[in-house]
Design a protein around this motif. Structure first.
Motif, PDB file in Angstrom:
ATOM      1  N   ASP A   1       8.271 -62.554  21.087  1.00 45.87           N
ATOM      2  CA  ASP A   1       8.054 -63.405  19.919  1.00 45.87           C
ATOM      3  C   ASP A   1       6.703 -63.072  19.295  1.00 45.87           C
ATOM      4  O   ASP A   1       5.657 -63.417  19.837  1.00 45.87           O
ATOM      5  CB  ASP A   1       8.116 -64.876  20.343  1.00 45.87           C
ATOM      6  CG  ASP A   1       8.424 -65.796  19.181  1.00 45.87           C
ATOM      7  OD1 ASP A   1       7.919 -65.536  18.073  1.00 45.87           O
ATOM      8  OD2 ASP A   1       9.163 -66.771  19.388  1.00 45.87           O
ATOM      9  N   LEU A   2       6.741 -62.364  18.169  1.00 48.17           N
ATOM     10  CA  LEU A   2       5.514 -61.920  17.500  1.00 48.17           C
ATOM     11  C   LEU A   2       5.310 -62.636  16.171  1.00 48.17           C
ATOM     12  O   LEU A   2       4.846 -62.052  15.195  1.00 48.17           O
ATOM     13  CB  LEU A   2       5.575 -60.401  17.263  1.00 48.17           C
ATOM     14  CG  LEU A   2       5.666 -59.522  18.500  1.00 48.17           C
ATOM     15  CD1 LEU A   2       5.779 -58.054  18.103  1.00 48.17           C
ATOM     16  CD2 LEU A   2       4.472 -59.742  19.413  1.00 48.17           C
ATOM     17  N   ARG A   3       5.607 -63.918  16.142  1.00 44.87           N
ATOM     18  CA  ARG A   3       5.462 -64.638  14.874  1.00 44.87           C
ATOM     19  C   ARG A   3       4.010 -64.575  14.388  1.00 44.87           C
ATOM     20  O   ARG A   3       3.070 -64.631  15.197  1.00 44.87           O
ATOM     21  CB  ARG A   3       5.978 -66.062  14.974  1.00 44.87           C
ATOM     22  CG  ARG A   3       5.311 -66.923  15.999  1.00 44.87           C
ATOM     23  CD  ARG A   3       5.978 -68.273  16.119  1.00 44.87           C
ATOM     24  NE  ARG A   3       7.166 -68.177  16.948  1.00 44.87           N
ATOM     25  CZ  ARG A   3       8.005 -69.184  17.149  1.00 44.87           C
ATOM     26  NH1 ARG A   3       7.804 -70.345  16.592  1.00 44.87           N
ATOM     27  NH2 ARG A   3       9.064 -69.023  17.914  1.00 44.87           N
TER      28      ARG A   3
ATOM     29  N   THR B   1      15.133 -61.962  14.859  1.00 37.66           N
ATOM     30  CA  THR B   1      14.743 -62.598  13.611  1.00 37.66           C
ATOM     31  C   THR B   1      13.793 -61.714  12.812  1.00 37.66           C
ATOM     32  O   THR B   1      12.848 -61.143  13.373  1.00 37.66           O
ATOM     33  CB  THR B   1      14.044 -63.943  13.903  1.00 37.66           C
ATOM     34  OG1 THR B   1      14.931 -64.756  14.669  1.00 37.66           O
ATOM     35  CG2 THR B   1      13.653 -64.660  12.633  1.00 37.66           C
ATOM     36  N   VAL B   2      14.052 -61.642  11.529  1.00 36.75           N
ATOM     37  CA  VAL B   2      13.189 -60.920  10.595  1.00 36.75           C
ATOM     38  C   VAL B   2      12.671 -61.925   9.574  1.00 36.75           C
ATOM     39  O   VAL B   2      13.430 -62.759   9.079  1.00 36.75           O
ATOM     40  CB  VAL B   2      13.975 -59.797   9.881  1.00 36.75           C
ATOM     41  CG1 VAL B   2      13.128 -59.142   8.799  1.00 36.75           C
ATOM     42  CG2 VAL B   2      14.441 -58.769  10.895  1.00 36.75           C
ATOM     43  N   GLU B   3      11.382 -61.839   9.274  1.00 36.55           N
ATOM     44  CA  GLU B   3      10.778 -62.670   8.231  1.00 36.55           C
ATOM     45  C   GLU B   3       9.951 -61.759   7.339  1.00 36.55           C
ATOM     46  O   GLU B   3       9.136 -60.978   7.828  1.00 36.55           O
ATOM     47  CB  GLU B   3       9.886 -63.757   8.846  1.00 36.55           C
ATOM     48  CG  GLU B   3      10.638 -64.796   9.640  1.00 36.55           C
ATOM     49  CD  GLU B   3       9.728 -65.822  10.299  1.00 36.55           C
ATOM     50  OE1 GLU B   3       8.494 -65.789  10.059  1.00 36.55           O
ATOM     51  OE2 GLU B   3      10.240 -66.644  11.063  1.00 36.55           O
ATOM     52  N   SER B   4      10.167 -61.853   6.052  1.00 34.74           N
ATOM     53  CA  SER B   4       9.450 -61.031   5.064  1.00 34.74           C
ATOM     54  C   SER B   4       9.499 -59.550   5.408  1.00 34.74           C
ATOM     55  O   SER B   4       8.508 -58.827   5.283  1.00 34.74           O
ATOM     56  CB  SER B   4       7.992 -61.499   4.945  1.00 34.74           C
ATOM     57  OG  SER B   4       7.933 -62.858   4.583  1.00 34.74           O
TER      58      SER B   4
ATOM     59  N   ILE C   1      10.228 -60.199  13.841  1.00 37.70           N
ATOM     60  CA  ILE C   1       9.362 -61.235  14.417  1.00 37.70           C
ATOM     61  C   ILE C   1       9.751 -61.566  15.852  1.00 37.70           C
ATOM     62  O   ILE C   1       8.907 -61.686  16.726  1.00 37.70           O
ATOM     63  CB  ILE C   1       9.439 -62.534  13.562  1.00 37.70           C
ATOM     64  CG1 ILE C   1       8.968 -62.259  12.141  1.00 37.70           C
ATOM     65  CG2 ILE C   1       8.638 -63.667  14.207  1.00 37.70           C
ATOM     66  CD1 ILE C   1       7.535 -61.811  12.023  1.00 37.70           C
ATOM     67  N   ARG C   2      11.039 -61.752  16.082  1.00 33.28           N
ATOM     68  CA  ARG C   2      11.530 -62.141  17.411  1.00 33.28           C
ATOM     69  C   ARG C   2      12.677 -61.218  17.742  1.00 33.28           C
ATOM     70  O   ARG C   2      13.560 -60.999  16.920  1.00 33.28           O
ATOM     71  CB  ARG C   2      11.985 -63.597  17.366  1.00 33.28           C
ATOM     72  CG  ARG C   2      12.413 -64.158  18.681  1.00 33.28           C
ATOM     73  CD  ARG C   2      12.614 -65.665  18.618  1.00 33.28           C
ATOM     74  NE  ARG C   2      13.509 -66.118  17.566  1.00 33.28           N
ATOM     75  CZ  ARG C   2      13.138 -66.878  16.528  1.00 33.28           C
ATOM     76  NH1 ARG C   2      11.897 -67.271  16.380  1.00 33.28           N
ATOM     77  NH2 ARG C   2      14.017 -67.255  15.610  1.00 33.28           N
ATOM     78  N   PHE C   3      12.664 -60.681  18.983  1.00 32.63           N
ATOM     79  CA  PHE C   3      13.668 -59.669  19.305  1.00 32.63           C
ATOM     80  C   PHE C   3      13.756 -59.442  20.801  1.00 32.63           C
ATOM     81  O   PHE C   3      12.802 -59.659  21.544  1.00 32.63           O
ATOM     82  CB  PHE C   3      13.325 -58.349  18.607  1.00 32.63           C
ATOM     83  CG  PHE C   3      11.911 -57.905  18.825  1.00 32.63           C
ATOM     84  CD1 PHE C   3      11.586 -57.086  19.896  1.00 32.63           C
ATOM     85  CD2 PHE C   3      10.903 -58.307  17.976  1.00 32.63           C
ATOM     86  CE1 PHE C   3      10.277 -56.677  20.105  1.00 32.63           C
ATOM     87  CE2 PHE C   3       9.593 -57.905  18.183  1.00 32.63           C
ATOM     88  CZ  PHE C   3       9.281 -57.086  19.246  1.00 32.63           C
ATOM     89  N   PRO C   4      14.930 -58.959  21.251  1.00 37.53           N
ATOM     90  CA  PRO C   4      15.086 -58.590  22.658  1.00 37.53           C
ATOM     91  C   PRO C   4      14.549 -57.184  22.911  1.00 37.53           C
ATOM     92  O   PRO C   4      14.653 -56.300  22.055  1.00 37.53           O
ATOM     93  CB  PRO C   4      16.603 -58.644  22.864  1.00 37.53           C
ATOM     94  CG  PRO C   4      17.178 -58.373  21.516  1.00 37.53           C
ATOM     95  CD  PRO C   4      16.193 -58.892  20.509  1.00 37.53           C
TER      96      PRO C   4
END
Length: 119
Positions: free
Chosen positions: A9-11, A54-57, A61-64
């Motif tokens: 999780d690299l938010r 999850t991708v944001e912009s 952002i979040r990934f296995p």
């Protein structure tokens, strides 16, 4: 052979933290130490869809990512940062985050994030 995955999780709002955040078992909160991080199966990762990928912009952002690819990146935490100095952890810096994104589980990226990353 079951190959366990971690959910990385690299938010952006956590980018100031000294260590990369991983999900604990059963989607139950977050952890820095790999020993506290949950192992997820390929079936769970793929069933979880965009919840785990999850991708944001346009940024992943979040990934296995396979645990076996993350473990060689791990180091001991700085003393006093984590209860009992529990480790190992993965240092959070731009190079490490880029490497983790490169190591993200490609079938999940293709299935759940590819269109957003291309835009």
């Amino acid at each position: 052979m079951i190959r366990p995955f971690l959910i990385c999780d690299l938010r952006p709002e956590w980018s100031w933290r000294p260590y990369v955040t991983f999900w604990r078992p059963n989607n139950a909160n977050y952890a820095y130490p790999l020993v506290w991080s949950g192992d997820y199966t390929e079936a769970e990762v793929m069933k979880g869809g965009s919840y785990y990928t999850t991708v944001e912009s346009g940024i992943l952002i979040r990934f296995p990512v396979l645990r076996s690819l993350v473990e060689p990146m791990a180091v001991a935490p700085e003393r006093g940062h984590i209860d009992g100095d529990t480790g190992p952890v993965v240092l959070q810096n731009p190079a490490t985050c880029a490497k983790l994104r490169e190591l993200a589980y490609n079938p999940a990226i293709l299935a759940f994030a590819n269109a957003e990353l291309a835009s």
